[in-house]
Structures are given as C-alpha cells and as structure tokens.
Scaffold this active site. Structure first.
Site, mmCIF file in Angstrom:
data_model
loop_
_atom_site.group_PDB
_atom_site.id
_atom_site.type_symbol
_atom_site.label_atom_id
_atom_site.label_comp_id
_atom_site.label_asym_id
_atom_site.label_seq_id
_atom_site.Cartn_x
_atom_site.Cartn_y
_atom_site.Cartn_z
ATOM 1 N N GLU A 149 0.810 -1.218 0.000
ATOM 2 C CA GLU A 149 0.000 0.000 0.000
ATOM 3 C C GLU A 149 0.845 1.270 0.000
ATOM 4 O O GLU A 149 0.784 2.086 0.917
ATOM 5 C CB GLU A 149 -0.976 -0.010 1.184
ATOM 6 C CG GLU A 149 -2.007 -1.124 1.095
ATOM 7 C CD GLU A 149 -3.023 -1.094 2.226
ATOM 8 O OE1 GLU A 149 -2.779 -0.391 3.236
ATOM 9 O OE2 GLU A 149 -4.058 -1.759 2.113
ATOM 10 N N GLU A 305 -6.602 -7.698 -1.301
ATOM 11 C CA GLU A 305 -7.275 -7.788 -0.003
ATOM 12 C C GLU A 305 -8.749 -7.482 -0.231
ATOM 13 O O GLU A 305 -9.086 -6.426 -0.766
ATOM 14 C CB GLU A 305 -6.694 -6.802 1.020
ATOM 15 C CG GLU A 305 -5.254 -7.057 1.395
ATOM 16 C CD GLU A 305 -4.728 -6.070 2.435
ATOM 17 O OE1 GLU A 305 -5.557 -5.359 3.063
ATOM 18 O OE2 GLU A 305 -3.505 -5.990 2.598
#
Length: 687
Positions: A149, A305
């Site tokens: 991320e 995710e």
C-alpha cells in the site's frame, strides 16, 4: 512473461508467523478443502526473516510455503519493506520519515520508511534479493507483491531535500527557469542559490502552487524509483513470475499510473462499506474503484485484499456484513475485471493492532456464517473459472482521471463542496445506473476504440491532451468537458487567455465570468423545459459556435448557457458549465450514448449493477443486486444461467418464437434477485 488468460480464483491472506506451528497444516488443509487456490504471505515479516543484521531465519517460511505446495495452493510473496525491523531503524534513523512540522514518524505502526533513505533502499533491496534467490523458482510461488500500500508520506528529511533539489535541477537546469516556472517573485520567494531550495516545510497548502505540485510529482517519481529497484531484482532472479502492487484507498494522491508503469498488472485492496446508510452510494463508489484499478494497466487485475468481515482497529468497528454481502462484492470485482480475489484475512488476529479487523474465521477457529458464505463462493468460482478464463470487460465509454488535477485542486480549492474525485464519482455512478460499462483511464492515454469520453475537472491542460481530444472528436467521438477546464498551464500557473483555454476551439464556448456558488443550489432548464438542480460552480458562457441545450434559471446570469454542444469535425463536444444533479447527468448521458449507439438500460432498479466480460468462450453478463432489498428486472436477449439457486429466481421467459423456455435459456426473461443476490448469464445465439 505471458500472464494473459488468468483463471478466476479465490485466495486468502495468511500470517503463519502470527500462529503456532501446530495450526499451520490444519489451516492450509482447510483452505484446500474450502476451495482456496492462492495464499499471500510475508508482507510485514521482515523481523522474522532477518532477526539480526545479515542473520536470516527461513525455516518457518520454508515450512509454510512447502505446506502450501503439498496441498496444491499457490503462493504470492511480498517484499517486506513497508515494515523495517527495529534493529534497522535504530542503526539507521534516517529511514524514519520527517513530517512537515519536524516531528518523526517513528516505528511501531507501519509504513515507517522514507523512500529517499539510502539505508532502506540498500537493506530493502538486499532482503528482496535474498527472498528472490531462495523462493524465486519455488514451484508454489507464482508472483510477487512489492511492499504494501504505497502512499505519499510528504517527507522532509535531509535525504528528501537533497533528492528534491536534484530532481528540480534535472527538470529546470537553472534557478532562473525555476523562478519563472514557479512564479517565485510573489511574496519575495525567489531563489538566488540552489541551497535555498528545500521541501515545503510547514505543510501549508497556501504555499506557491507551482512549487507544491512539483513536490508531489517528485514524490511520485521517488516512489516509482524505490519500487523499480525491487522489481529489477525480482525480474532478474524470478523471471517466470509476475510482479504487482496492492494499491488502496481511492482517491490516492500518489500517481497510480507512474507507480504502476513497471508492474505486470495492478492490484487493489477492496473494503466496501457495510453500513446500511452507505448502501445507496458504496456499491457505486466501489464500482469506480474497480474500474480505476483496471485502468492502471488497461487490463484485468487482482484484488489483493477483500473484505471478509467488519473492519475495525483503525476506527470503530463497522457493521457486520449482511448475508450475501461478501459473496456479492467478490462477484462485483470479478465482473469488472478481477481475475483473482484474495480475502483479508484467513483468521482474525488475536495479537497486535488489527485484532478487530475481522477475517473469515474468528480467533476461536469455529467457522460461522461468514465462512459458510465464503465456502459457497469458492465453489461457485471454481466451477466457473474455466469458462471465465481469458474474458475481460470491453467498453466504448471512458472517464479520464488525472492525479495532477487531483493534486492541483487539492492545493487550490475552487469552491465549497467542489471535489475532483467526488465529481468523477457522480458521472461514473450515472453511467453505472444506466448499465453503461466504463473504463477509467489516465488522461494522457490515447482514446482509440472509445466512442464517448468524459473529461471532468481538466483544471490543468496539456497541449498533447488537448490535441488528442480534438483528434478524437474530429474523428467522430463525443467528449464531455466540465467546468474549470483549461484554467492552468502544466506548471500550475493561470493561462492568459479566456477560458476554457486550449479547449475553447473544441468546445465552441468562452467563459466570460464565473460564480463559485459552492453549496448554494441553482437551477438549469433543458431545451425541453425540464428543470434540474446544480451546485458548486457556474461558468457564464459566450457561444462561439456551440449550441445551448440547457440554460441557467435565476441570478444575474439567468438565460445564459449552462450546457452546450459543439459539432467539431465528425463528432460533438459538450461543455457542462456547472455540476448538475444526477437526474440531469442521466439525461445527458442517455443523449450522448444514443448519439454514439451505446446501449443503455433505462429501468435498472436501484442498487442493481450490470457488467460484462467477453472472451473466446463467449460474453458473460453479471447481474448484481448490491442492496438489502429484493429486486426484479427484465432482460432482453438470450442467456444461459450459470449460477441460479438460492438468492436468484429467473422465472420462465419467452423465446423468440413465443414458446415457453426453461430456466436455462430465455429471452425477454424476468430476473428476481434476493438481497445481495447474484446471477451470471452467458449469451447464447438461438438458431
């Protein structure tokens, strides 16, 4: 490497280092029995891999990966640079970012690494190389995720100052050019020596806007360069495996396209909101996020995710996912181009800060409702995987997205309630509610193969982009340009012509004045006399070849054009001088779609989304009820049901000859969907 024609499959995120070894094999066996195909590991495990400098412990990861291989599970490994271990930050404190106020972003959470730090680069590339040498050709390992991320940290450390100064020198060569391109004469900000040029201490967005935009661009290049060092190692030592990165939280200030350029495909971490009061907006925001992710590489993508239970830890825990919610949003991701959906996480954490970011299993290890839904989903995906392999969304409409616009409008807010990305959401939501598939692509991409292009908020305008829009429309395309277009040069300085600047000839209008109305509601009236609301901004236009198709009602500019159309070559350019309500956007998009022969569905129920994937095996229509209420709709054409069962009821339709058809194939059939019901239909041709 060839990564085309990926199979559709389901995965989970697993942290073997968080659980006793005795649990690993039962966990992995259960994954295999449930239908899981992929396991992601190790993105935060640097301290377990390298507990001391240069001393490695691979036994635990060897065992976990080998267990996955034994049970036929594929593994995605991650480079662990998002969480440098404490021994590293203690020895090299320059790794820790420095905030604009001078404080240090200390270890203890995650993301505590400055992309400029030579220590994090050298140690990060060393652990990446060691990982790749050990596992790069392991038969279970299919690919790599870089870091975790990425995002801008606006660091102001000494290394960032040095790199930023070098970046500016490379771009502009001389201080004379810097002073001109940034307009530093304002507020006595001119530079007389390179040593005076620093990062923007203090973090104020009221600093010089040209300077701030370049500081953002510098960070985009810095992150891409940081990642590029890892990718080079992975490609050299693991050449048969792909490389991706898990982007997150849109709108993302970081330029997704620059950071994504070196990847094989993009990935996204998708957490649709579970709150009942968000159900009228969240599924549509999610649809845009998925389309944005696909647009990073203009190809299918992964969800690295996916929501598995109510998120928490970073904020108060969300509402529990409604029955069917998890399954429906996975199919939404697949419908919009996800080839693999990896759920976060296999089991909710029993330790650490994210204990209440719920996984598929609770720490008790007793399967519940969420796990049963997941098990059903795995069965469906595995059953349809071969048919969906190699299919992808194919669209004739596109929305142009620019991180430079996003950042420039963040630096200089234009009006109360005016938000670049939120306005894009409104246009995209209107398209989605009409069943019109849409790509979200970088604003600098070529526009071949599209018929309808929406170019919202083009505050900055590049000569090449303006020329591409003109070429597109001249060749027969339709473009929709919105308010505040062409205001700035690419150096974030105001143009010295009447707006919309470089887009004036294309749009056939001039902006004589404007009114930043913010949250005040004004009215526009279309050429059929129907009234609609509008907010944020009102450009006051003079027609120079365009035709008004809606005008303002009220205020001192009553009767002046609010929406125009200009015939340009073989195509049309629309200019929307304000931000209309969704009702008007719907009518405008219906009009432009009809002009271009793009099919729309005018009676799609609220919360129901349609999406198609097409490939050699056929065309597949995904019908998703992303609401808590049952829905019904009628479909034209002939389709074969691939799901059916609980949550879906088609009834019997009529075939082309007017005779009864069975549940498997029909045309003009009625489809009934329970809350969060899903159906997948394959188009068939009747003789």
């Amino acid at each position: 490497m060839n990564i085309s024609a990926e199979q559709v499959q389901i995965g989970v995120v697993y942290y073997p280092e968080h659980w006793e070894r005795s649990m690993w094999e039962p966990d992995i066996r259960r994954m295999q029995e449930t239908g899981v195909k992929v396991v992601r590991m190790a993105e935060f495990a640097w301290s377990r891999m390298e507990p001391q400098p240069g001393i490695y412990d691979w036994e635990w990861l060897d065992e976990a990966i080998d267990l996955c291989h034994r049970y036929g599970l594929q593994v995605v490994l991650c480079t662990p640079t998002a969480t440098p271990p404490r021994w590293l930050t203690e020895r090299h404190p320059d790794i820790l970012p420095i905030r604009a106020d001078g404080s240090t972003y200390h270890a203890g959470v995650r993301g505590h690494r400055c992309y400029s730090s030579e220590a994090i680069r050298s140690h990060g590339e060393r652990i990446t190389e060691t990982l790749a040498r050990r596992y790069g050709e392991h038969p279970a390992v299919i690919g790599w995720q870089t870091d975790n991320e990425f995002g801008m940290n606006d660091c102001h450390c000494a290394a960032c100052n040095t790199r930023f100064r070098a970046w500016v020198q490379e771009k502009y060569s001389s201080l004379e050019t810097v002073n001109r391109e940034w307009g530093t004469v304002v507020w006595s900000g001119e530079y007389s020596d390179w040593s005076e040029l620093t990062t923007p201490y203090g973090g104020s967005r009221f600093n010089n806007p040209s300077y701030l935009l370049d500081y953002a661009r510098f960070q985009w290049d810095l992150i891409a360069d940081f990642q590029r060092g890892q990718i080079a190692i992975l490609r050299r030592l693991s050449p048969a495996r792909w490389v991706t990165h898990n982007f997150h939280t849109y709108p993302q200030r970081m330029d997704l396209y620059r950071v994504g350029a070196d990847l094989d495909f993009a990935s996204f971490d998708y957490y649709p909101n579970t709150s009942p009061d968000k159900q009228s907006t969240s599924p549509y925001s999610g649809a845009l996020s998925l389309d944005v992710t696909r647009g990073i590489k203009r190809r299918n993508f992964w969800i690295m995710e996916q929501l598995s239970g109510p998120p928490g830890a970073w904020f108060p825990t969300w509402r529990a996912p409604y029955p069917g919610f998890i399954r429906a949003h996975v199919w939404q991701a697949v419908a919009r181009g996800a080839d693999t959906v990896v759920h976060f996480r296999w089991r909710s954490a029993a330790i650490g800060a994210e204990q209440f970011w719920h996984g598929l299993l609770d720490p008790s290890d007793v399967p519940g409702r969420r796990f049963a839904e997941f098990e059903r989903l795995c069965g469906e995906v595995n059953r349809l995987s071969a048919q969906l392999q190699g299919t992808e969304p194919r669209h004739e409409a596109a929305i142009l997205l620019s991180h430079e616009q996003l950042e420039a409008l963040r630096i200089q807010h234009q009006a109360e309630g005016m938000d670049y990305y939120e306005n894009i959401k409104d246009y995209h939501r209107a398209l989605t509610k009409l069943g019109i598939g849409c790509d979200a692509i970088s604003w600098t991409e070529p526009l071949d193969n599209y018929r309808l292009v929406i170019a919202p908020g083009c505050f900055l305008m590049d000569e090449r982009v303006a020329a591409e829009l003109e070429r597109f429309v001249e060749g027969g395309g339709t473009v929709i340009v919105t308010m505040r277009a062409g205001v700035k040069e690419m150096n974030n300085q105001h143009v010295r012509t009447m707006l919309p600047g470089r887009l004036a000839e294309l749009t056939g209008v001039r902006v004589e004045e404007y009114d930043a109305i913010g949250h005040d509601r004004h009215t526009l009236v279309d050429d059929s006399g129907r009234a609609y609301g509008c907010t944020q901004w009102c450009d006051i236009l003079r027609l120079e070849g365009a035709e008004a198709i809606a005008r303002y009602e009220g205020d001192f500019y009553e009767g002046t054009p609010a929406v125009t159309v200009h015939r340009y070559g073989q195509g049309r350019a629309y200019y929307v001088a304000t931000h209309p309500d969704e009702a008007y956007l719907r009518e405008l998009l219906l009009r432009t779609a009809a002009e271009q022969g793009i099919d729309a569905v005018t009676d799609l129920p609220e919360g129901v989304q349609l999406a198609q994937r097409t490939g050699e095996s056929g065309t597949y229509l995904f019908v998703l009820n992303l609401s808590r209420e049952p829905r019904e709709l009628r479909l034209t054409g002939s389709w074969e049901r691939l799901l059916g069962g609980e949550g879906t009821d088609t009834g019997a339709g009529l075939d082309r000859d007017g005779e009864k058809s069975g549940d498997a194939c029909w045309s003009r059939g009625e489809l009934k969907l329970e809350p969060y019901g899903v159906e997948i239909l394959r188009h068939v041709t009747l003789d």
